[in-house]
Design an enzyme around this catalytic site. Structure first.
Site, PDB file in Angstrom:
ATOM      1  N   ARG A 106       0.945  -1.325   0.010  1.00 19.62           N
ATOM      2  CA  ARG A 106      -0.253  -0.005  -0.051  1.00 19.62           C
ATOM      3  C   ARG A 106       0.514   1.193   0.156  1.00 19.62           C
ATOM      4  NH1 ARG A 106      -5.421   1.329   3.607  1.00 19.62           N
ATOM      5  NH2 ARG A 106      -5.937  -0.444   1.833  1.00 19.62           N
ATOM      6  N   HIS A 133      -7.811   0.630  -5.903  1.00 19.60           N
ATOM      7  CA  HIS A 133      -7.556  -0.150  -5.212  1.00 19.60           C
ATOM      8  C   HIS A 133      -8.513  -1.696  -5.423  1.00 19.60           C
ATOM      9  CE1 HIS A 133      -8.076  -1.193  -0.975  1.00 19.60           C
ATOM     10  NE2 HIS A 133      -8.695  -0.507  -0.366  1.00 19.60           N
ATOM     11  N   GLN A 136      -9.965  -3.751  -3.120  1.00 26.99           N
ATOM     12  CA  GLN A 136     -11.321  -3.838  -2.660  1.00 26.99           C
ATOM     13  C   GLN A 136     -12.296  -4.062  -3.866  1.00 26.99           C
ATOM     14  OE1 GLN A 136     -12.559  -1.986   0.180  1.00 26.99           O
ATOM     15  NE2 GLN A 136     -13.872  -2.598  -0.517  1.00 26.99           N
ATOM     16  N   ASP A 227     -17.580   6.693  -1.161  1.00 28.65           N
ATOM     17  CA  ASP A 227     -16.273   6.370  -0.174  1.00 28.65           C
ATOM     18  C   ASP A 227     -15.493   8.093   0.599  1.00 28.65           C
ATOM     19  OD1 ASP A 227     -13.970   5.749   0.419  1.00 28.65           O
ATOM     20  OD2 ASP A 227     -13.035   5.845  -1.349  1.00 28.65           O
ATOM     21  N   CYS A 267     -16.469   0.991   1.055  1.00 31.91           N
ATOM     22  CA  CYS A 267     -15.505   0.310   1.111  1.00 31.91           C
ATOM     23  C   CYS A 267     -14.972   0.568   2.813  1.00 31.91           C
ATOM     24  CB  CYS A 267     -14.266   0.947   0.197  1.00 31.91           C
ATOM     25  SG  CYS A 267     -14.208   2.950   0.589  1.00 31.91           S
ATOM     26  N   ARG A 295     -13.104  -8.671   1.726  1.00 31.86           N
ATOM     27  CA  ARG A 295     -11.413  -9.167   1.673  1.00 31.86           C
ATOM     28  C   ARG A 295     -11.106 -10.048   1.373  1.00 31.86           C
ATOM     29  NH1 ARG A 295     -10.055  -3.554   1.662  1.00 31.86           N
ATOM     30  NH2 ARG A 295      -8.839  -4.314   0.819  1.00 31.86           N
TER      31      ARG A 295
HETATM   32  N1   CP Z   1     -10.926  -0.264   2.851  1.00 32.49           N
HETATM   33  C1   CP Z   1     -10.104  -0.758   2.815  1.00 32.49           C
HETATM   34  O1   CP Z   1      -9.331  -0.743   2.257  1.00 32.49           O
HETATM   35  O2   CP Z   1      -9.876  -0.093   4.247  1.00 32.49           O
HETATM   36  P1   CP Z   1      -8.652   0.285   5.121  1.00 32.49           P
HETATM   37  O3   CP Z   1      -8.226   1.130   5.204  1.00 32.49           O
HETATM   38  O4   CP Z   1      -8.711   0.144   6.414  1.00 32.49           O
HETATM   39  O5   CP Z   1      -7.687  -0.995   4.728  1.00 32.49           O
HETATM   40  N1  NVA Z   2     -10.217   6.384  -1.031  1.00 26.01           N
HETATM   41  C1  NVA Z   2      -9.984   6.034   0.699  1.00 26.01           C
HETATM   42  C2  NVA Z   2     -10.100   4.520   0.395  1.00 26.01           C
HETATM   43  C3  NVA Z   2      -9.996   4.186   1.918  1.00 26.01           C
HETATM   44  C4  NVA Z   2      -9.660   2.486   1.915  1.00 26.01           C
HETATM   45  C5  NVA Z   2      -8.362   6.134   0.708  1.00 26.01           C
HETATM   46  O1  NVA Z   2      -7.450   6.398  -0.459  1.00 26.01           O
HETATM   47  O2  NVA Z   2      -7.810   6.494   1.621  1.00 26.01           O
END
Ligand code: CP
Ligand code: NVA
Length: 308
Positions: A106, A133, A136, A227, A267, A295
């Protein structure tokens, strides 16, 4: 017995790293894992997790998925490893891929993820970047398929920021032929390269609509998705964005314009009274926690294909 197939692409950096057949296959494997109809062992295999941004669901679901496959996950905290002190990605990737069998990363820039993949001898998974993502989206479409059984005639309306989550929903929508409508304030539309890639894939171009009007976008929709308005890394834009996104909250009024059997997805994490009201979040139409559970199942399926 259904067996995980080896994916054509070594990595899962983007939703477009799977074909639509592979996407359906991952969903089928995930369903079998969820129903406990499938037992795949990857004993002694190790997943390395590198998270430059916070995470609850992605981190934990990957750890549990790996444990269910009989393997181990190592959380390589960038702040306590040499990554945080600036060791080049190409060196980190070459070293870690000699210890680990797969890496889930990430980070911010998609190009950094691609750099990891370039130098890693083992598969690399996108656990969220600023642009996509894809794990997701796998869980999202699994949840939609559980509800509607197939994707025919499903209209998915995403209301909010044209961010990483919206981008992956668009790309997967194109792969699956799902009608995707994105409603966002002017200037916050999804990435134009992503939109163009999706239009190249969609057989029927009219299935993807980008609009600035949430009220028309929700008409007859089967899935309402939102989101956060400010993603990780955009904390300094929060105040400004909150103003721009006025009118883009999923509330009972917007929900009443959707199909009567519409479901709500998010999400997570969620900011109640910003992108969604508490009432809608907690309503019986919400499938948000099924989505979060999925997930785990899709990532277990993805790992079992990549570790083939
Ligand atoms: N939806 C999601 O990716 O959650 P986290 O940021 O908690 O991993
Ligand atoms: N769009 C959000 C998603 C979190 C899972 C972010 O990138 O923070």
């Amino acid at each position: 017995m259904l067996n995980p197939i080896k994916l054509a692409s070594k990595n899962f950096l983007s939703s477009l790293d799977t074909s639509s057949e592979e996407f359906f296959h991952i969903l089928e494997i995930a369903k079998n894992f969820k129903n406990k109809d499938l037992n795949i062992e990857h004993k002694d295999k190790v997943l390395g997790l590198i998270f430059d941004k916070s995470s609850t669901r992605t981190r934990v679901s990957f750890q549990v998925a790996m444990s269910r496959l009989g393997g181990t996950a190592i959380d390589l905290n960038p702040t306590t490893s040499q990554i945080g002190r600036g060791e080049p990605i190409r060196d980190t990737a070459r070293v870690l891929s000699r210890y680990c069998d797969v890496l889930a990363i990430r980070t911010f820039e998609q190009s950094d993820l691609e750099e990891y993949a370039k130098w890693s001898s083992k598969p690399v998974i996108n656990a969220l970047t600023d642009i996509e993502h894809p794990c997701q989206a796998l869980a999202d479409y699994m949840t939609i398929k559980e509800e509607f059984l197939d994707f025919k005639n499903v209209v998915l309306t995403f209301i909010g920021d044209g961010n990483n989550v919206a981008n992956s929903l668009i790309l997967c929508g194109a792969l699956l032929g799902v009608e995707v409508r994105i409603a966002c304030p002017k200037g916050y539309e999804p990435n134009s390269l992503i939109i163009n890639k999706a239009y190249d894939i969609y057989k029927k171009k009219s299935l993807l609509k980008i609009t600035n009007d949430p009220n028309t976008a929700v008409l007859g929709a089967n899935v309402l998705y939102t989101d956060v308005w400010s993603s990780m890394g955009e904390e300094n834009q929060k105040e400004e964005k909150d103003k721009f996104f006025n009118g883009f909250t999923i509330d009972n009024d917007l929900l009443s314009k959707a199909d009567k059997d519409a479901i709500i997805l998010h999400c997570l994490p969620a900011y109640r009274s910003k992108e969604i009201t508490d009432e809608v979040f907690e309503s019986e139409k919400s499938r948000i926690f099924e989505q979060a559970e999925n997930r785990l199942h899709v990532q277990q399926a993805l790992l079992s294909c990549l570790l083939h």
